[in-house]
Design an enzyme around this catalytic site. Structure first.
Site, mmCIF file in Angstrom:
data_model
loop_
_atom_site.group_PDB
_atom_site.id
_atom_site.type_symbol
_atom_site.label_atom_id
_atom_site.label_comp_id
_atom_site.label_asym_id
_atom_site.label_seq_id
_atom_site.Cartn_x
_atom_site.Cartn_y
_atom_site.Cartn_z
ATOM 1 N N ASP A 16 -41.473 -23.340 -26.613
ATOM 2 C CA ASP A 16 -42.551 -22.896 -27.504
ATOM 3 C C ASP A 16 -42.752 -23.920 -28.619
ATOM 4 O O ASP A 16 -41.799 -24.584 -29.042
ATOM 5 C CB ASP A 16 -42.179 -21.519 -28.082
ATOM 6 C CG ASP A 16 -43.387 -20.783 -28.649
ATOM 7 O OD1 ASP A 16 -44.523 -21.268 -28.498
ATOM 8 O OD2 ASP A 16 -43.182 -19.719 -29.258
ATOM 9 N N GLY A 19 -48.244 -26.464 -29.266
ATOM 10 C CA GLY A 19 -49.513 -26.470 -29.996
ATOM 11 C C GLY A 19 -49.312 -26.865 -31.451
ATOM 12 O O GLY A 19 -50.057 -27.683 -31.998
ATOM 13 N N HIS A 33 -48.343 -30.519 -25.058
ATOM 14 C CA HIS A 33 -47.812 -30.206 -23.726
ATOM 15 C C HIS A 33 -47.311 -31.489 -23.043
ATOM 16 O O HIS A 33 -46.270 -31.483 -22.384
ATOM 17 C CB HIS A 33 -48.887 -29.533 -22.867
ATOM 18 C CG HIS A 33 -49.374 -28.222 -23.433
ATOM 19 N ND1 HIS A 33 -48.531 -27.281 -23.971
ATOM 20 C CD2 HIS A 33 -50.632 -27.697 -23.552
ATOM 21 C CE1 HIS A 33 -49.231 -26.231 -24.392
ATOM 22 N NE2 HIS A 33 -50.514 -26.470 -24.161
ATOM 23 N N LEU A 127 -27.848 -29.656 -9.659
ATOM 24 C CA LEU A 127 -28.506 -28.744 -10.604
ATOM 25 C C LEU A 127 -29.680 -28.069 -9.904
ATOM 26 O O LEU A 127 -30.400 -28.722 -9.145
ATOM 27 C CB LEU A 127 -29.044 -29.536 -11.809
ATOM 28 C CG LEU A 127 -29.953 -28.772 -12.775
ATOM 29 C CD1 LEU A 127 -29.124 -27.868 -13.695
ATOM 30 C CD2 LEU A 127 -30.786 -29.717 -13.642
HETATM 31 C C1 FPP Z 1 -45.683 -23.194 -25.403
HETATM 32 O O1 FPP Z 1 -46.210 -23.843 -26.537
HETATM 33 C C2 FPP Z 1 -45.733 -24.062 -24.230
HETATM 34 C C3 FPP Z 1 -46.397 -23.782 -23.083
HETATM 35 C C4 FPP Z 1 -47.145 -22.526 -22.886
HETATM 36 C C5 FPP Z 1 -46.446 -24.737 -21.963
HETATM 37 C C6 FPP Z 1 -45.158 -25.430 -21.663
HETATM 38 C C7 FPP Z 1 -45.378 -26.386 -20.554
HETATM 39 C C8 FPP Z 1 -44.946 -27.671 -20.544
HETATM 40 C C9 FPP Z 1 -44.167 -28.296 -21.611
HETATM 41 C C10 FPP Z 1 -45.231 -28.483 -19.359
HETATM 42 C C11 FPP Z 1 -44.088 -28.271 -18.431
HETATM 43 C C12 FPP Z 1 -44.177 -29.115 -17.258
HETATM 44 C C13 FPP Z 1 -43.331 -28.970 -16.224
HETATM 45 C C14 FPP Z 1 -43.408 -29.890 -15.094
HETATM 46 C C15 FPP Z 1 -42.338 -27.881 -16.205
HETATM 47 P P1 FPP Z 1 -47.517 -23.219 -27.222
HETATM 48 O O2 FPP Z 1 -48.699 -23.878 -26.599
HETATM 49 O O3 FPP Z 1 -47.479 -21.747 -27.146
HETATM 50 O O4 FPP Z 1 -47.322 -23.716 -28.697
HETATM 51 P P2 FPP Z 1 -47.776 -22.975 -30.036
HETATM 52 O O5 FPP Z 1 -47.039 -21.668 -30.077
HETATM 53 O O6 FPP Z 1 -47.306 -23.923 -31.107
HETATM 54 O O7 FPP Z 1 -49.249 -22.836 -29.980
#
Ligand code: FPP
Length: 240
Positions: A16, A19, A33, A127
């Site tokens: 998390d 963003g 991301h 893993l």
């Molecule tokens: C949460 O941050 C993150 C996500 C919903 C997406 C996570 C995905 C990745 C990092 C890509 C992963 C790739 C692979 C191959 C596994 P948020 O967008 O909710 O952040 P915020 O709370 O600050 O808005």
């Protein structure tokens, strides 16, 4: 040298803060991301190094489909690209790659690369890297209950036996069948909730909340989490 005590078998992470990481830098959310993928790589390497056998990551929830279409598309494209790029790395490092979730909601193109990565890495032993994609805990329990009910309807002669099932017996209907429950669940970015993650499987997981935003959560933060876990006293509701 690895001097860690009580290394968890299964570490799971609610990633998390992508963003916010981007916003702090005046960038588009997608940039968070993209940087988050570097943290996925760093934590996967750290898990291999410290002897964690299962690393699972909450990459996209059922609820995340409700984000702006542009962000959903960017995330799906990023998953696709990352999987294509990492396959050789998985093979070189003995990583079994598994995607779990409501796979029917993913596009054919993404499902095809997922199938390819899962098939090619299925014998790898160092893993198991599990990516939860289009996953939610309530959805998982519901699909498990439907499978169970379907089995009873298909085999009325075995209904008494099936209905005598205990909670361990129910595990095999969940999408996580065969994967041990997480010993440690980490959530980054200072938020303290489960967000419909592994609701059944988290029954006795240790929870750890880190203020670090996911794109900044790298090897040192992963190691610190393992060190904090090693000090936890797990009693599973019993008295020691
Ligand atoms: C949460 O941050 C993150 C996500 C919903 C997406 C996570 C995905 C990745 C990092 C890509 C992963 C790739 C692979 C191959 C596994 P948020 O967008 O909710 O952040 P915020 O709370 O600050 O808005």
């Amino acid at each position: 040298m690895n001097a860690l005590k009580n290394v968890p078998v299964h570490v799971s992470i609610i990633m998390d803060g992508n963003g916010r990481w981007a916003r702090e830098r005046g960038l588009e959310r997608a940039a968070g991301h993209i940087e988050g993928v570097e943290s996925v790589r760093a934590c996967t390497e750290a898990a291999v190094e410290y002897g964690v056998k299962y690393l699972s990551l909450y990459a996209f929830s059922e609820e995340n489909w409700g984000r702006p279409q542009e962000e959903v598309n960017a995330l799906m494209a990023l998953m696709f690209k990352s999987m294509m790029a990492e396959l050789s790395n998985f093979m070189d490092n003995g990583i079994r790659f598994v995607v779990l979730g409501h796979r029917e909601r993913l596009g054919d193109e993404l499902n095809s690369v997922i199938n390819d990565c899962m098939e090619k890495t299925k014998e790898n032993k160092t893993l198991t890297l599990v990516i939860f994609l289009s996953y939610s805990g309530k959805w998982d329990i519901l699909q498990a209950a439907k499978k169970f009910a379907g089995e009873i309807l298909a085999h009325p002669d075995r209904s008494a036996e099936l209905l005598s099932m205990d909670t361990d017996g129910f595990d095999r209907y969940l999408v996580t069948d065969g994967i041990p429950d997480p010993d440690l669940i980490i959530r980054t970015s200072g938020e303290m909730r489960m967000s419909n993650y592994l609701l059944w499987q988290a029954a006795y997981s240790e929870l750890l909340f880190s203020d670090v935003l996911w794109p900044d959560f790298r090897k040192q933060e992963f190691l610190s989490a393992l060190q904090l876990y090693s000090k936890r006293d797990r009693r599973y509701g019993k008295v020691k």
